[in-house]
Enzyme design. Structure first.
Site, short mmCIF file in Angstrom:
data_model
loop_
_atom_site.label_atom_id
_atom_site.label_comp_id
_atom_site.label_asym_id
_atom_site.label_seq_id
_atom_site.Cartn_x
_atom_site.Cartn_y
_atom_site.Cartn_z
N HIS A 1 34.18 -16.38 27.88
CA HIS A 1 33.65 -15.12 27.33
C HIS A 1 32.19 -15.21 26.88
CE1 HIS A 1 34.48 -17.11 23.50
NE2 HIS A 1 33.54 -16.33 23.02
C1 UD1 Z 1 31.56 -11.95 20.11
C2 UD1 Z 1 30.65 -13.00 19.48
C3 UD1 Z 1 31.02 -14.39 19.97
C4 UD1 Z 1 32.50 -14.66 19.77
C5 UD1 Z 1 33.28 -13.57 20.47
C6 UD1 Z 1 34.77 -13.75 20.34
C7 UD1 Z 1 28.40 -12.17 18.99
C8 UD1 Z 1 26.98 -12.24 19.36
N1 UD1 Z 1 29.26 -12.78 19.82
O1 UD1 Z 1 31.27 -11.94 21.51
O2 UD1 Z 1 30.27 -15.34 19.25
O3 UD1 Z 1 32.81 -15.92 20.30
O4 UD1 Z 1 32.91 -12.32 19.88
O5 UD1 Z 1 35.44 -12.91 21.24
O6 UD1 Z 1 28.73 -11.60 17.98
N2 UD1 Z 1 34.64 -5.13 23.91
C9 UD1 Z 1 35.70 -4.31 24.20
N3 UD1 Z 1 36.75 -4.32 23.33
C10 UD1 Z 1 36.77 -5.09 22.22
C11 UD1 Z 1 35.68 -5.94 21.97
C12 UD1 Z 1 34.61 -5.95 22.83
O7 UD1 Z 1 35.73 -3.59 25.17
O8 UD1 Z 1 37.74 -5.04 21.47
C13 UD1 Z 1 33.48 -5.11 24.81
C14 UD1 Z 1 32.25 -4.60 24.05
O9 UD1 Z 1 32.16 -3.24 24.06
C15 UD1 Z 1 31.14 -5.28 24.80
C16 UD1 Z 1 31.77 -6.61 25.24
O10 UD1 Z 1 33.17 -6.43 25.19
O11 UD1 Z 1 30.77 -4.56 25.91
C17 UD1 Z 1 31.36 -7.76 24.38
O12 UD1 Z 1 31.69 -7.54 23.01
P1 UD1 Z 1 30.70 -8.03 21.82
O13 UD1 Z 1 31.25 -7.59 20.54
O14 UD1 Z 1 29.32 -7.63 22.16
O15 UD1 Z 1 30.68 -9.60 21.86
P2 UD1 Z 1 31.70 -10.69 22.41
O16 UD1 Z 1 31.31 -11.02 23.79
O17 UD1 Z 1 33.11 -10.34 22.15
#
Ligand code: UD1
Length: 356
Positions: free
Chosen positions: A206
């Site tokens: 991820h």
């Molecule tokens: C975040 C953390 C990372 C951690 C990870 C655990 C930061 C910079 N990164 O990364 O350190 O290891 O969480 O998972 O804070 N999304 C969904 N549904 C959700 C959550 C996210 O669709 O429930 C989508 C978001 O809209 C986005 C992408 O997934 O487009 C990434 O989510 P984001 O919160 O930006 O960071 P993670 O990659 O999850």
């Protein structure tokens, strides 16, 4: 003596796991206000963690959601400031290294509220990772720094941070000990997927440093596809989106499934013949469960899992991944690198001392 108020800020999946044991410990001595930024919001990325780990629902959910780093962190700053002023917090507790951690740290420090960081001192020494920047800033602003490992204490020393540093062990070990038996009782994931112990590998990816580069993701998927075993691959929403965008798919030995909750992931890890991951938490859980780990990154913050011989850094090269999987079988001892599973109690003791 009046009861002091601690505001705990969480937002992303690993933070729910870390906060659960700390919340249980705080309950005896503090009023805790739990704030969820809403960084993770899908049922499978958030709510299932609260229900399975028997955490009470957050007192505030800021519903911040995704976006660019600036958009996401900016919205958090605005909302968190409102909540912290209203809560009259005596201390703010932040966890790990996500954008929710960074936002909580900035708001608390600017409001003059003592800041405590759980999982302080971790460093990858790779500033291209958003997590590394979040850690550096958060540690710099914290007055209490709860380190999980000896290496974390040394990292802080190198940056001149010596005061307020407590080597408490890893709250994820507390969580693992608390959850494992209940996971055995409740998880049906092995039956659901038709799995038997030792007959499959578990993979997760991820990190933006992997998911956001088509060639790296392609190489990882090629590596997983070349293993002589079935691979269970629970896919994070970020990873799924990027795979779709690039038209990448997994080979037939790889079962792509939705993200799973805390019980299922523990059972999947415990019974795997190998864990292949870019997650920090899973590198440690692999070690604690005695399962070999191949890390799909060039560096790690959890250096002791490598030096004890249970974790190998493969990067993303398909051939290296395959070769390690087929030929490398660690047999070393597993010294208690992460404490005795009583980190949350030590955090409580330090907070009581500090806030008395
Ligand atoms: C975040 C953390 C990372 C951690 C990870 C655990 C930061 C910079 N990164 O990364 O350190 O290891 O969480 O998972 O804070 N999304 C969904 N549904 C959700 C959550 C996210 O669709 O429930 C989508 C978001 O809209 C986005 C992408 O997934 O487009 C990434 O989510 P984001 O919160 O930006 O960071 P993670 O990659 O999850």
């Amino acid at each position: 003596m009046s009861v002091k108020t601690v505001v705990s800020i969480v937002g992303a999946r690993p933070q729910f796991i870390k906060a659960a044991p700390v919340s249980r410990a705080l309950a005896s001595s503090f009023k805790e206000i739990l704030v969820h930024t809403g960084q993770h919001y899908d049922y499978g990325m958030s709510e299932i963690f609260f229900s399975e780990m028997e955490m009470r629902p957050p007192d505030f959910n800021l519903g911040v959601g995704g976006g660019t780093h600036g958009e996401q962190t900016g919205r958090m700053l605005i909302e968190l400031e409102r909540v912290l002023v209203q809560a009259a917090a005596d201390c703010v507790l932040v966890y790990g290294d996500t954008n929710s951690t960074l936002a909580g740290a900035l708001v608390a420090a600017k409001a003059g509220i003592p800041l405590a960081h759980v999982e302080a001192g971790l460093r990858s020494y790779n500033r291209a990772m958003p997590e590394e920047l979040n850690r550096i800033v958060t540690d710099r602003l914290s007055s209490l720094l709860f380190c999980p490992t000896d290496a974390a204490v040394v990292n802080l020393e190198k940056e001149g941070i010596k005061e307020g540093v407590h080597r408490v062990g890893d709250v994820m070990y507390d969580a693992l000990l608390h959850n494992l038996e209940r996971a055995h009782k409740h998880s049906k994931i092995l039956d659901q997927l038709g799995l038997r112990k030792g007959e499959y590998a578990l993979a997760t990816v991820h990190r933006a440093g992997n998911t956001d580069y088509a060639d790296r993701m392609r190489s990882i998927l090629n590596g997983l596809g070349s293993l002589s075993t079935r691979v269970i691959f629970p896919v994070h929403p970020r990873t799924r989106r990027m795979m779709d965008e690039w038209g990448l798919s997994a080979d037939s030995n790889v079962s792509v499934i939705d993200p799973v909750g805390p019980f299922d992931i523990l059972v999947l890890q415990e019974n795997a013949n190998c864990i292949l991951t870019d997650s920090g938490g899973m590198q440690k859980e692999a070690y604690l469960l005695g399962v070999r780990c191949i890390t799909l990154r060039e560096e790690t913050e959890w250096v002791e899992t490598v030096s004890t011989g249970w974790n190998r850094l493969a990067g993303v090269d398909a051939e290296t991944i395959c070769q390690l999987y087929e030929t490398w079988h660690p047999q070393g001892e597993q010294p208690p690198l992460y404490g005795e599973g009583r980190a949350a109690g030590q955090i409580l003791a330090a907070l009581l001392e500090e806030l008395k």
